[in-house]
Design an enzyme around this catalytic site. Structure first.
Site, PDB file in Angstrom:
ATOM      1  CG  ASP A 102      -2.806  -4.126  -1.725  1.00 48.51           C
ATOM      2  OD1 ASP A 102      -2.996  -2.903  -1.732  1.00 48.51           O
ATOM      3  OD2 ASP A 102      -3.641  -4.950  -2.142  1.00 48.51           O
ATOM      4  CD  GLU A 109      -4.327  -0.793   1.789  1.00 46.17           C
ATOM      5  OE1 GLU A 109      -4.850   0.161   1.218  1.00 46.17           O
ATOM      6  OE2 GLU A 109      -4.417  -1.964   1.381  1.00 46.17           O
TER       7      GLU A 109
END
Ligand code: GLC
Length: 554
Positions: free
Chosen positions: A199, A256
């Site tokens: 993330d 990401e």
């Protein structure tokens, strides 16, 4: 580049809160997922990516981690988790978890220690600064809105948070941080996970000295992406994470990729750098205009795809996706949910998932779900939506305008419960789900679509099966066609052994396709989104609105 197992795999992004509840509390859980593994396998999924399941106060639905090595009780137990790993591996499938290294929850013991005093040994694990002129240390806005700094009364200093105030940023310039996050990742690897989605990885490095953004308009907090998104030095932080957590292992690591350009991508995923396997860039998000009635800019999509394919051809590998937890449903964004819901779901899937790269499906996308029907502002749960509502109301905006905006682009659109059947709560739970809005199409659920050969679900199954059957669709070279055509998305995939042509009409009006390269017959057809009557080989034909076909060509 040697072929890796994840290059031919299909990944399914699973949102545990909304996939399948097993205990009636209205929140999906691990035993619920375990019940549905056959469904995922039948779809053609080989890797399951679980959005965060770690202990968390849930301010940002688990992206605020309070303990990296504990399962949040709402999802089940470690024993459930071990059963899930075993169940997947027994089917030849794999599991990746969502690692959140950029920030923790403010309830994480590391942050509790860090905020306790200025001389706590964990003080520098987070980013603390004195205020400036009675305000925050600099003028950065958080990605979710409002200032990126919150003053903490205990010590009178401010801490940095690029997301909500309950998600303080870790300080990746401190070597102990990589070691501690790496240890948590290794703990899950020892339990059998096969990799991670990572993330906000492009946020790990903040510009040296945390300089202000230029502020000609005199804003209280200025969007500050250039200061923390893919900032110089970020790859050094990535290297520290990789070294601490993943060195020498054969994993699927998906970053990401917010802010990464095609030109920069090789440094992130080129095998020679030993960093990540894939990044999920955000470039095609910008095709969304915010106006749900505006048609997709097909030419712009092809250009973006072309840039990424060229950048990584022979030097890395692409991640292919249409949806995730951040975006509204693709049928509502790029398709036509009123006139051609199924057709547009199938055509978009055809165009995207036969490209070179690893396909990522987001749960419910395989059913062709359009945005559900949120009717009132109090139905939204997402922290970003709640903030938008509070701010809008404070500014005196009309409720209708805020509702229309969130209906079109709110993150909750993709987060409502998975519709398994047409029973109460769609078969997701026996109790009131944590988030609910009426489905756009009550007939779009797993049970109904399984029974219907022409459903989007069965189309996805055929599409993914074709992809895994035809080597040209995995490793074949990509040759774009008709780059300037405003409706058709077309390309070939080529190996010395064969060529496959993909043509998708991504518009709501019919259009002619001229092959210009021999003739195409019904016998050459490998896949089609609509029935194609038997016909002799032809050089031109009409594609109906959102019709896609795949041919074997000479
Ligand atoms: C990523 C996640 C998003 C989350 C944010 C903060 O963008 O996809 O859901 O809110 O990071 O962790």
């Amino acid at each position: 580049m040697d072929a890796k197992w994840w290059q031919s795999a299909v990944v399914y992004q699973l949102y545990p809160r909304s996939f399948q509840d097993s205990d009636g509390d209205g929140v999906g859980d691990l035993p619920g997922i375990l019940r549905r593994l056959d469904y995922l396998q039948d779809l053609g999924v080989e890797v399951v990516w679980l959005c965060p399941i770690f202990a968390s106060p849930g301010v940002d639905n688990g992206y605020d981690v309070a303990d990296y090595c504990a399962i949040d009780p709402v999802f089940g137990t470690l024993a459930d988790f071990d059963r899930l790993v075993a169940g997947l591996h027994a089917r030849g499938m794999r599991l990746i978890l969502d690692l959140v290294p950029n920030h923790t929850s403010d309830q994480h013991p590391w942050f509790q220690a860090s905020r306790a005093s200025r001389d706590n040994p964990k003080r520098d694990w987070y980013v603390w600064r004195d205020g400036h002129d009675g305000g925050p240390p600099n003028n950065w806005a958080s990605i979710f809105g409002g200032p990126a700094w919150t003053r903490d009364a205990a010590t009178g200093q401010y801490y940095l948070h690029l997301f909500t105030p309950q998600q303080p940023d870790l300080n990746w310039d401190h070597p102990a941080v990589a070691e501690a996050v790496g240890e948590a990742a290794r703990w899950w690897l020892a339990r059998g996970v096969d990799g991670f989605r990572i993330d906000a990885i492009t946020c790990l490095k903040k510009a040296a000295g945390l300089p202000d953004m230029p502020n000609p308009e005199g804003l209280a907090a200025v969007p500050a992406y250039p200061r923390f998104l893919n900032a110089p030095g970020v790859l050094g932080a990535v290297d520290r994470l990789c070294q601490a957590a993943f060195a020498g292992r054969d994993l699927l690591l998906v970053g990401e990729g917010n802010g990464i350009s095609p030109r920069q991508s090789e440094a992130w995923v080129g095998p020679r750098h030993h960093r990540l396997s894939l990044v999920m860039h955000f470039e095609h998000w910008h095709l969304d205009t915010g106006d749900p009635a505006a048609p997709l800019n097909v030419v712009a999509l092809k250009r973006s795809v072309g840039r990424w394919q060229r950048a990584l051809a022979g030097r890395g590998w692409n991640a292919l996706y249409l949806e995730n937890t951040e975006l509204a449903r693709v049928v509502s964004r790029w398709g036509d949910p009123q006139r051609f819901p199924r057709e547009s779901a199938a055509a978009l899937a055809t165009a995207m998932y036969l490209l070179p790269g690893t396909p990522f499906l987001y749960q419910g996308q395989e059913l062709g779900l359009a945005n559900p029907r949120f009717r009132r502002l109090d139905e939204f749960r997402d922290v970003v939506a709640r903030r938008r509502i509070d701010e809008g109301r404070a500014r005196g905006e009309s409720e209708e305008a805020i509702l229309a905006e969130l209906q079109a682009s709110g993150r909750d659109n993709a987060r409502t419960p998975m519709p398994w059947d047409d029973g109460p709560w769609g078969g997701f739970s026996e109790g009131q789900p944590w988030l609910w809005a009426a489905p756009a199409d009550p007939g779009a659920n797993v049970a109904a679509e399984e029974a219907d050969p022409d459903s989007v679900l069965n189309y996805y199954r055929r599409l993914l099966a074709l992809r895994s059957r035809e080597p040209a669709l995995t490793m074949g070279a990509y040759r774009p066609r008709l780059g300037r055509h405003r409706q058709l998305f077309a390309y070939t995939r080529e190996t010395p052994a064969g060529r496959i042509l993909v043509i998708a009409n991504l518009s709501g009006t019919a259009t002619r396709y001229r092959h210009g390269d021999g003739r195409l017959g019904r016998d050459d057809l490998l896949l089609a989104t609509r029935p194609v009557p038997p016909h002799p080989p032809v050089g031109t034909f009409t594609l109906a609105p959102f019709e896609a076909r795949v041919y074997r060509v000479a």
